[in-house]
Design an enzyme around this catalytic site. Structure first.
Site, PDB file in Angstrom:
ATOM      1  N   ASN A 213       0.678   3.469   0.882  1.00 50.53           N
ATOM      2  CA  ASN A 213       0.139   4.537   0.031  1.00 50.53           C
ATOM      3  C   ASN A 213      -0.273   5.712   0.925  1.00 50.53           C
ATOM      4  O   ASN A 213      -0.323   5.573   2.144  1.00 50.53           O
ATOM      5  CB  ASN A 213      -1.023   3.994  -0.812  1.00 50.53           C
ATOM      6  CG  ASN A 213      -2.154   3.503   0.064  1.00 50.53           C
ATOM      7  OD1 ASN A 213      -2.804   4.288   0.743  1.00 50.53           O
ATOM      8  ND2 ASN A 213      -2.388   2.189   0.072  1.00 50.53           N
ATOM      9  N   PHE A 327     -14.483   2.195  -4.242  1.00 50.41           N
ATOM     10  CA  PHE A 327     -13.931   3.506  -4.574  1.00 50.41           C
ATOM     11  C   PHE A 327     -12.882   3.305  -5.659  1.00 50.41           C
ATOM     12  O   PHE A 327     -12.173   2.295  -5.654  1.00 50.41           O
ATOM     13  CB  PHE A 327     -13.276   4.149  -3.335  1.00 50.41           C
ATOM     14  CG  PHE A 327     -14.279   4.807  -2.440  1.00 50.41           C
ATOM     15  CD1 PHE A 327     -15.182   4.058  -1.717  1.00 50.41           C
ATOM     16  CD2 PHE A 327     -14.327   6.192  -2.335  1.00 50.41           C
ATOM     17  CE1 PHE A 327     -16.132   4.657  -0.904  1.00 50.41           C
ATOM     18  CE2 PHE A 327     -15.266   6.812  -1.521  1.00 50.41           C
ATOM     19  CZ  PHE A 327     -16.174   6.048  -0.806  1.00 50.41           C
TER      20      PHE A 327
HETATM   21  O1  C5P Z   1      -8.638  -2.194  -8.260  1.00 49.94           O
HETATM   22  P1  C5P Z   1      -8.543  -0.917  -7.492  1.00 49.94           P
HETATM   23  O2  C5P Z   1      -7.594  -1.005  -6.359  1.00 49.94           O
HETATM   24  O3  C5P Z   1      -8.273   0.266  -8.323  1.00 49.94           O
HETATM   25  O4  C5P Z   1     -10.033  -0.714  -6.921  1.00 49.94           O
HETATM   26  C1  C5P Z   1     -10.314   0.064  -5.845  1.00 49.94           C
HETATM   27  C2  C5P Z   1     -11.454  -0.531  -5.024  1.00 49.94           C
HETATM   28  O5  C5P Z   1     -11.206  -1.910  -4.797  1.00 49.94           O
HETATM   29  C3  C5P Z   1     -11.551   0.097  -3.668  1.00 49.94           C
HETATM   30  O6  C5P Z   1     -12.900   0.054  -3.234  1.00 49.94           O
HETATM   31  C4  C5P Z   1     -10.642  -0.796  -2.821  1.00 49.94           C
HETATM   32  O7  C5P Z   1     -10.985  -0.722  -1.445  1.00 49.94           O
HETATM   33  C5  C5P Z   1     -10.921  -2.157  -3.426  1.00 49.94           C
HETATM   34  N1  C5P Z   1      -9.787  -3.086  -3.354  1.00 49.94           N
HETATM   35  C6  C5P Z   1      -9.936  -4.279  -2.687  1.00 49.94           C
HETATM   36  N2  C5P Z   1      -8.906  -5.168  -2.628  1.00 49.94           N
HETATM   37  C7  C5P Z   1      -7.728  -4.902  -3.215  1.00 49.94           C
HETATM   38  C8  C5P Z   1      -7.550  -3.708  -3.916  1.00 49.94           C
HETATM   39  C9  C5P Z   1      -8.599  -2.799  -3.963  1.00 49.94           C
HETATM   40  O8  C5P Z   1     -11.006  -4.527  -2.144  1.00 49.94           O
HETATM   41  N3  C5P Z   1      -6.753  -5.778  -3.102  1.00 49.94           N
END
Ligand code: C5P
Length: 402
Positions: A213, A327
């Protein structure tokens, strides 16, 4: 952070003085009012005219010492005027004078006539920096609440050697000054360990192809810097990124989400605050091939597996004294509602919701705009500001709503 704030820059006699021109220029461009004071030796390196021109005002030297300003002796009026003092470059000589409270020049008198926080950025030859007497003085000054420090780093020095004693880079100093203006020098995170994640993860299909990303790690880097400036011990677990890790931060580079997960788990117990700014992958290819897949053999659709939600896992393991912040980088109008759902679903204390489909914010750039939400239902809207300022606003929000 800088608009209409008053910074006094003290320049002492080292060749690194030329780099402080850039600091003065950056502060002025960011909207700060800057006044520069040169010691006698500093004048030999850069002329007061250069600093006066960059500061759009005056640069003072010892020849001005007996002047009055606003009916006050100059050192008193400048000492009272400044919100933050910066001494860059700081020589061994001026360091020794500061330790003993000597006031035999304009700069020394201003330091004593002021109560503002002072940022020190030493610059000197390695042998000088490593002298026991200099080390001793440095330890003494570092123990004093009022003095904040930046560097010195290790690198090529003007004496054609490589070693310690190199002044911090101008951008590092400017950021630190911004933090001190924001916090007025308070170290509210002293004694705390903060775990920050930054950047994107890469999920490889084969050695040459991955899912990733656009995250550059900027937000997490600025969060880490803000926490260090506020006195914390900071561990930064970051994906591949082209930016350098801020001074004073313990860096743990990783590549994949599962490496990030393992590394965060390793450092989780020691942390009292976790700031999860990384853009972690949500899925990864089911199979990782050890050899490059020929183009013709690439399938139309990839088989994907879900990646464990790291922050949700940390939330499930946390102690009551640990604070977890996520975030939510979203697109579209309903980004706040989506962020609120994530806050609850992941079991976080707070979440930073920001839109990544508008220009000037989100991935990459220096600025961001966000809405801060916490578990108690409190919200705070942050306008478009630098990511460093947003970092401080997040830390203030956590403090105020704790
Ligand atoms: O679920 P989403 O990716 O939209 O949520 C974003 C938050 O969750 C961010 O703080 C990101 O660092 C964390 N995250 C995580 N593990 C993942 C995906 C996102 O800790 N596999």
């Amino acid at each position: 952070m800088f608009a209409d704030r008053r910074v006094l820059v003290g320049v002492t006699g080292s060749i690194a003085a030329y780099k402080v021109c850039e600091v003065v220029s950056a502060l002025v461009k960011a909207g700060a009012e800057v006044r520069v004071v040169l010691t006698g030796a500093a004048e030999r390196f850069v002329s007061p005219l250069t600093f006066a021109t960059l500061a759009r005002g005056r640069a003072y030297t010892d020849a001005d010492f007996w002047q009055a300003e606003h009916g006050l002796p100059l050192h008193i009026s400048l000492g009272q005027w400044a919100e933050v003092l910066v001494i860059a470059p700081l020589t061994a000589h001026t360091l020794a004078k500061l330790v003993h409270g000597l006031a035999d020049d304009l700069l020394g008198n201003i330091v004593l006539a002021s109560t503002a926080p002072v940022l020190l950025a030493p610059a000197m030859n390695t042998q000088m920096w490593e002298q026991t007497t200099v080390e001793h003085n440095w330890r003494q000054i570092c123990a004093l609440e009022r003095y904040h420090t930046s560097g010195p780093g290790t690198g090529l020095l003007a004496c054609d050697t490589t070693g310690s004693g190199r002044m911090s880079e101008p951008a590092t100093l400017t950021d630190h000054i911004g933090s001190l203006l924001w916090t007025r020098g308070k170290r509210d995170l002293r004694g705390r360990t903060v775990l920050v994640s930054a950047g994107g993860t890469r999920e490889f299909l084969d050695p040459v192809r991955f899912m990733g990303n656009p995250s550059t790690g900027r937000m997490g880097i600025d969060l880490a810097a803000a926490c260090v400036h506020r006195g914390a011990i900071v561990h930064l677990v970051h994906g591949p990124m082209g930016l350098s890790v801020p001074e004073g931060v313990v860096a743990h580079p990783v590549v994949t989400a599962s490496q990030m997960h393992a590394c965060l788990l390793e450092h989780f117990e020691a942390a009292s605050l976790v700031l999860m700014a990384a853009a972690v992958a949500d899925v990864r290819p089911t199979f990782q091939y050890s050899d490059k897949i020929p183009k013709q053999a690439l399938k139309d659709a990839l088989d994907l597996d879900a990646v464990p939600d790291i922050v949700a896992d940390l939330a499930a393991r946390r102690r009551p004294d640990q604070v977890l912040v996520g975030f939510a980088a979203q697109t579209g109008e309903d980004f706040v509602a989506l962020a609120r759902q994530k806050l609850l679903a992941k079991g976080l204390d707070a979440i930073v919701a920001n839109r990544v489909d508008l220009s000037g914010q989100g991935f990459g750039g220096e600025t961001n705009q966000a809405i801060l939400l916490n578990r108690k239902g409190q919200t705070q809207t942050v306008p478009l500001v630098s990511k460093l300022e947003l970092s401080h606003r997040i830390l203030d929000f956590l403090e105020e709503s704790s």
